[in-house]
Design an enzyme around this catalytic site. Structure first.
Site, PDB file in Angstrom:
ATOM      1  N   ARG A  40       0.828  -1.209   0.000  1.00 57.00           N
ATOM      2  CA  ARG A  40       0.000   0.000   0.000  1.00 57.00           C
ATOM      3  C   ARG A  40       0.862   1.259   0.000  1.00 57.00           C
ATOM      4  NH1 ARG A  40      -1.820   3.020   4.177  1.00 57.00           N
ATOM      5  NH2 ARG A  40      -1.051   1.475   5.677  1.00 57.00           N
ATOM      6  N   LYS A 194      -9.323 -19.566  15.537  1.00 57.31           N
ATOM      7  CA  LYS A 194      -8.094 -19.816  16.294  1.00 57.31           C
ATOM      8  C   LYS A 194      -7.464 -18.505  16.749  1.00 57.31           C
ATOM      9  CE  LYS A 194      -4.884 -18.511  13.155  1.00 57.31           C
ATOM     10  NZ  LYS A 194      -3.624 -17.752  13.337  1.00 57.31           N
ATOM     11  N   THR A 251      -0.749 -21.253  17.235  1.00 54.80           N
ATOM     12  CA  THR A 251      -1.023 -19.869  17.574  1.00 54.80           C
ATOM     13  C   THR A 251      -1.228 -19.661  19.067  1.00 54.80           C
ATOM     14  OG1 THR A 251      -2.168 -19.768  15.441  1.00 54.80           O
ATOM     15  CG2 THR A 251      -2.413 -17.887  16.883  1.00 54.80           C
ATOM     16  N   ASN A 259      -1.830 -12.517  18.122  1.00 58.75           N
ATOM     17  CA  ASN A 259      -3.023 -12.651  18.957  1.00 58.75           C
ATOM     18  C   ASN A 259      -2.674 -13.139  20.355  1.00 58.75           C
ATOM     19  OD1 ASN A 259      -5.400 -12.149  16.977  1.00 58.75           O
ATOM     20  ND2 ASN A 259      -4.024 -13.499  15.851  1.00 58.75           N
ATOM     21  N   VAL A 282      -1.400  -6.498  12.421  1.00 62.06           N
ATOM     22  CA  VAL A 282      -2.778  -6.601  12.895  1.00 62.06           C
ATOM     23  C   VAL A 282      -2.988  -7.902  13.662  1.00 62.06           C
ATOM     24  CG1 VAL A 282      -5.193  -6.750  12.161  1.00 62.06           C
ATOM     25  CG2 VAL A 282      -3.614  -5.214  10.967  1.00 62.06           C
ATOM     26  N   GLU A 284      -5.751 -10.101  14.172  1.00 62.25           N
ATOM     27  CA  GLU A 284      -7.076 -10.264  13.578  1.00 62.25           C
ATOM     28  C   GLU A 284      -8.138 -10.669  14.598  1.00 62.25           C
ATOM     29  OE1 GLU A 284      -7.900  -9.429  10.653  1.00 62.25           O
ATOM     30  OE2 GLU A 284      -6.452  -9.998   9.111  1.00 62.25           O
TER      31      GLU A 284
END
Length: 339
Positions: A40, A194, A251, A259, A282, A284
């Site tokens: 971006r 998850k 994870t 996370n 990020v 999520e």
């Protein structure tokens, strides 16, 4: 599975975060072809091309010379195979800028659109009409994929084995092994849920509750994943595979997970705003938890761990109180009928 000359097809990766950059690296290793990587930020694309390093999202990984970064999304529209690796909440706005075309679009973001409750394949079907959709999901840390460490992952193809035969040779290498599925729903749900459960495991770590508690959260969280996944039409064997249980175990077990790290901060007393402030990548699960909880309630599905994560993210109660509420739930049988 039949083989093909992988160098015959160019491949593009939309999203130059850690995971997108790592996938571009894996694709470059898999065949003798140029891999276009869309960023971006124009200055990031320039730095990647000049230094062969993504210093913002994947520092320390020297990128293959076959990777060429661009900030011009129009360049990506010409490619027959695209991997979409932008965050879930921005998928529609980014791929919606592509002209409609019969291309293979592989969805790599793991989440549920917060504004609509739609899975990524549902979002992409509307935003990128004409695309043949697939989902790439499984237990992966970006820095390990970029380093060429052994990785196995699910490639769920809405176009069945014909699409798999096109895509697998483009993606596969000795260290990066896709496994076929046609269960797009199950693959997406495993990846989305998850992330929320990893936040819960991070909270347990932050509170110092020990390994027993983490194992219990993984097992009971997996039951919640099955409950929701089967209700939505996913298959039990998909959720028990790489993109469900496999991704969940990875994870929920490492601070390499964004996370898990978010949950760790919550367990140590930070607010969600404090824990998320200043992060370039990020988590999520923070966006997924509230809408997942809403969907579960709407469908009458019992998902107490997901509900607890939502309370923590919204600051409804301190972490210790939320955990105490879970521990005080009525005693019940572990086994249940899932489908």
């Amino acid at each position: 599975m039949t083989t093909m000359n992988a160098s015959d097809l160019a491949v593009g990766v939309i999203g130059a975060g850690a995971w997108g950059t790592a996938l571009a690296q894996a694709l470059a290793r898999a065949g003798n072809r140029e891999v276009k990587l869309w960023a971006r930020e124009a200055d990031l694309a320039t730095r990647i091309n000049d230094t062969r390093v993504n210093d913002t999202y994947l520092p320390g990984a020297e990128l293959d010379p076959a990777i060429r970064a661009t900030s011009d999304l129009a360049e990506m529209a010409e490619l027959p195979v695209l991997l979409a690796v932008v965050p879930a909440q921005f998928l529609a706005s980014v791929i919606g800028q592509l002209p409609a075309a019969e291309r293979d679009l592989v969805l790599c973001a793991k989440g549920i659109e917060a504004s609509s409750g739609r899975l990524m394949a549902e979002v992409a079907a509307e935003a990128a009409p004409g695309s043949r959709l697939a989902v790439l999901s499984g237990p992966t840390f970006a820095h390990e994929v970029a380093a060429g460490l052994p990785t196995a992952i699910t490639l769920a193809c809405s176009g069945g084995e014909a699409q798999w035969q096109r895509l697998a040779p483009l993606i596969a290498s000795p260290a990066f092994r896709p496994y076929y599925s046609d269960d797009v729903i199950g693959a997406e749900i495993g990846g989305a849920i998850k992330n929320v459960l990893a936040i819960a495991c991070g909270v347990a770590e932050g509170l110092g509750l020990g390994q027993n508690a983490r194992a219990a959260l993984i097992a009971r969280g997996y039951a919640e994943m099955q409950r929701f996944g089967l209700a939505r039409g996913g298959r039990a064997e998909t959720l028990a595979g790489l993109c469900g249980l496999g991704d969940l175990v990875l994870t929920c077990s490492s601070t390499s997970s964004r996370n898990f790290s978010l949950g760790l901060a919550l367990g140590q007393g930070q607010s969600a705003a404090e824990a998320l402030a200043g992060k370039s990548s990020v988590a999520e699960g923070a966006a997924t938890a509230p809408i997942l909880d809403d969907l579960a309630r709407r469908e009458g599905l019992d998902m107490p761990i997901v509900a607890a994560v939502r309370r923590l993210l919204e600051g409804a109660a301190p972490a210790g109180e939320v955990v105490a509420d879970i521990l005080s739930r009525p005693l019940r049988s572990e086994q249940e009928r899932l489908g």
